[in-house]
Scaffold this active site. Structure first.
Site, PDB file in Angstrom:
ATOM      1  N   SER A 227      -9.586  -0.336   7.381  1.00 42.57           N
ATOM      2  CA  SER A 227      -9.004  -0.334   6.043  1.00 42.57           C
ATOM      3  C   SER A 227      -8.409  -1.558   5.407  1.00 42.57           C
ATOM      4  O   SER A 227      -7.886  -1.761   4.230  1.00 42.57           O
ATOM      5  CB  SER A 227      -7.987   0.897   5.612  1.00 42.57           C
ATOM      6  OG  SER A 227      -9.109   1.972   5.650  1.00 42.57           O
TER       7      SER A 227
ATOM      8  N   SER B 199      -9.552   2.129   3.074  1.00 44.92           N
ATOM      9  CA  SER B 199      -8.694   2.890   2.272  1.00 44.92           C
ATOM     10  C   SER B 199      -7.843   2.162   1.425  1.00 44.92           C
ATOM     11  O   SER B 199      -7.528   2.272   0.267  1.00 44.92           O
ATOM     12  CB  SER B 199      -8.003   3.886   2.961  1.00 44.92           C
ATOM     13  OG  SER B 199      -7.145   3.165   3.698  1.00 44.92           O
TER      14      SER B 199
ATOM     15  N   LYS C 123       0.880  -1.159  -0.006  1.00 46.97           N
ATOM     16  CA  LYS C 123      -0.173   0.037  -0.021  1.00 46.97           C
ATOM     17  C   LYS C 123       0.818   1.164  -0.146  1.00 46.97           C
ATOM     18  O   LYS C 123       1.868   1.048   0.675  1.00 46.97           O
ATOM     19  CB  LYS C 123      -0.859   0.056   1.451  1.00 46.97           C
ATOM     20  CG  LYS C 123      -1.959   0.859   1.245  1.00 46.97           C
ATOM     21  CD  LYS C 123      -2.921   0.833   2.370  1.00 46.97           C
ATOM     22  CE  LYS C 123      -3.945   1.745   2.513  1.00 46.97           C
ATOM     23  NZ  LYS C 123      -4.644   1.807   3.799  1.00 46.97           N
TER      24      LYS C 123
HETATM   25  N1  GLN Z   1     -12.754   4.207   6.279  1.00 49.56           N
HETATM   26  C1  GLN Z   1     -12.128   4.445   7.721  1.00 49.56           C
HETATM   27  C2  GLN Z   1     -11.858   6.071   7.565  1.00 49.56           C
HETATM   28  O1  GLN Z   1     -12.154   6.358   6.470  1.00 49.56           O
HETATM   29  C3  GLN Z   1     -11.063   3.508   7.837  1.00 49.56           C
HETATM   30  C4  GLN Z   1      -9.744   4.189   7.178  1.00 49.56           C
HETATM   31  C5  GLN Z   1      -8.676   3.310   7.704  1.00 49.56           C
HETATM   32  O2  GLN Z   1      -8.540   2.298   8.109  1.00 49.56           O
HETATM   33  N2  GLN Z   1      -7.355   3.668   7.108  1.00 49.56           N
HETATM   34  O3  GLN Z   1     -11.395   6.541   8.726  1.00 49.56           O
END
Ligand code: GLN
Length: 503
Positions: free
Chosen positions: A179, A155, A80
């Protein structure tokens, strides 16, 4: 499609050890797949073909010389774009880091390199890991291999799509509120968020430092365990890294006996808002667990209903502070304000942040700055921290009664691209089930539970355990996986439609 790319990492490792294929061949097969389908999927922001093949050739030479190699040596991996990679551009999905080439490797990356895994490239993500669909990437969305009109989660949608679409056998994701787990759920892959502090955060560009954690994205539970052991363990460069032995996750996969295991079903993490097909597959999985000798217990965690509100005060607060370093002086982008002949540092900073950050990042910086401002600190950030403690206590009380907790990973299957991008609250709700464990610093794993009846798309089940009991996740997931594979007659991903190959 080259048959090599459908193999698990462990199968590939066996072929490598037996001398039936070389790492260069395996790596090239994946690079060919990327060239053929990534125009449509857009899982990668950067592909490092040259670097990956160089590592592969080096591993092949060392193997030929009889050197003892790490179990995953020679197996290519996608990383990532939130993790710093020396010499490979790292953008975090943001324009503000466009062109930044890190001078060092994140510890996770360093460990992958030491173990001999060729790095295929950097995967797409929501800008600074803020989002649940990868639509907030400044470089355009990633598409779900199950249906290119749908989101791959976020994400870490790039990592999940790369693994689901056979562009990489393994990937690294990061999970702040879900994410790793939510993208895995909606793409039919395995995703693990280890215990907070279990994997070093050194070189992981911070979103929320008290929540961020890197972990494996794979197609089998065994692959996840091997990757987990490759990247986990104490790191003096990260002051929150846990100085204790890594939980025995590989051993747990190999001895995945469920008899006598107490499994808690969290009543707050189902019902209203959860898609019927997600709940149906979840209930089926519970029956399988029972048939394998586990005892299913209903548990209530009353404060979980405040999880989302708590997270969206703590996360923006930490993010607003962490993102202050993108000031046009230190990294990447620098924009001069229009029509100002001799701009001040503050004017350059403002123009750069205006141009370099997308709307979701700006929204969270504003929220976080407000929540931390004097006069409001106690009412917002301070209260959220107290509720965070209550959520952790709910977990502690639950784990007095059960060994693990389970719930659907995400409330819905993959939704169409564009469906929620203008509705932040609808987007935030994707993580309703994953956020509590993030707030408590406890580990979680998502694995596919089947396809939802109404749309034929993957559903995920999440397994949660107390801090440093990551091995329990693997024990339950490995047992469930083997029963599900028998039921499906093979991997769930083999039911996904073939991606069209570009010529
Ligand atoms: N979807 C969650 C957010 O927008 C989690 C993001 C993540 O785990 N990086 O914060």
């Amino acid at each position: 499609m080259n048959e090599l790319i459908t193999r698990s990492a462990v199968e590939l490792a066996e072929l490598l050890a037996a001398g039936e294929v070389s790492s260069v061949e395996v790596t090239q097969a994946h690079l060919d797949r990327i060239a053929a389908v990534d125009g449509a999927v857009h899982a990668f922001l950067q592909v490092d073909a040259e670097g990956a093949l160089r590592t592969a050739a080096d591993v092949d030479a060392r193997r030929a010389a009889g050197e003892a190699l790490a179990p995953l040596a020679g197996i290519p991996i996608a990383v990532k774009d939130v993790l710093a990679t020396k010499g490979i551009p790292t953008t975090c999905g943001s324009k503000i880091l466009e062109g930044w080439v890190p001078p060092y490797d994140a510890t996770v990356v360093k460990r992958l390199k030491e173990a001999g895994l060729p790095i295929l490239g950097k995967t797409n993500m929501d800008e600074f890991a803020m989002g649940s669909s990868t639509e907030h990437s400044a470089y355009g969305p990633t598409r779900n291999p199950w249906d290119l009109e749908r989101i791959p989660g976020g994400s870490g949608g790039g990592s999940a799509a790369a693994v689901a679409g056979y562009l990489a056998p393994l990937a690294i994701g990061t999970d702040t509120g879900g994410s790793i787990r939510q993208p895995s759920a909606v793409t039919g892959t395995i995703g693990v968020k280890p215990t907070y502090g279990g994997v070093s955060r050194y070189g992981l560009i911070a979103l929320a430092s008290s929540l961020d954690q890197a972990g494996p994205v794979t197609r089998t539970v065994l692959d996840a365990a091997l990757l987990h052991e490759t990247i986990a363990g104490h790191d003096p460069c990260d002051s929150t890294s846990i100085d204790a032995p890594v939980p025995p996750v590989l051993e747990a996969v190999r001895n995945a006996d469920l008899s006598g295991l107490r499994v808690g079903v969290v009543s707050e993490l189902r019902g209203e808002g959860y898609q019927p097909g997600i709940e149906a597959r979840f209930d089926d999985a519970l029956k399988l667990l029972t048939s394998a000798g586990a005892e299913i217990v209903e548990v209530s965690c009353a404060h979980f209903v405040y999880g989302l509100a708590t997270y969206y005060l703590i996360l923006p607060s930490e993010a607003s502070s962490n993102l202050a370093k993108f000031d046009a002086m230190r990294y990447g982008l620098r924009v001069l304000p229009d029509g100002v002949s001799d701009p001040t540092a503050e004017q350059v900073m403002a123009a750069t942040r205006e141009a370099g950050f997308g709307p979701e990042v700006k929204r969270r910086i504003i929220l976080g700055t407000y929540a931390l401002s004097s006069g409001y600190w106690d009412a917002y950030y301070g209260s959220a921290q107290k509720v965070r403690t209550l959520i952790r206590r709910d977990f502690d009380a639950a784990y007095e009664k059960v060994d693990v907790l389970v719930s659907p990973t995400a409330p819905t299957t993959a939704f169409p691209i564009g469906a929620k991008v203008d509705d932040p609250l609808a987007m935030y709700l994707n993580d309703i089930a994953t956020i509590p464990a993030s707030l408590a610093g406890m580990p979680g794993l998502s694995l596919p539970s089947g396809l939802a009846d109404e749309d034929g798309l993957p559903a995920g089940i999440q397994v949660l355990a107390p801090a440093m009991a990551d091995d329990r996740l693997y024990r339950v997931a490995a047992a469930l996986e083997s029963m599900l594979l028998e039921q499906w007659g093979g991997p769930l991903l083999s039911q996904a439609p073939e991606l069209e190959v570009a010529r």
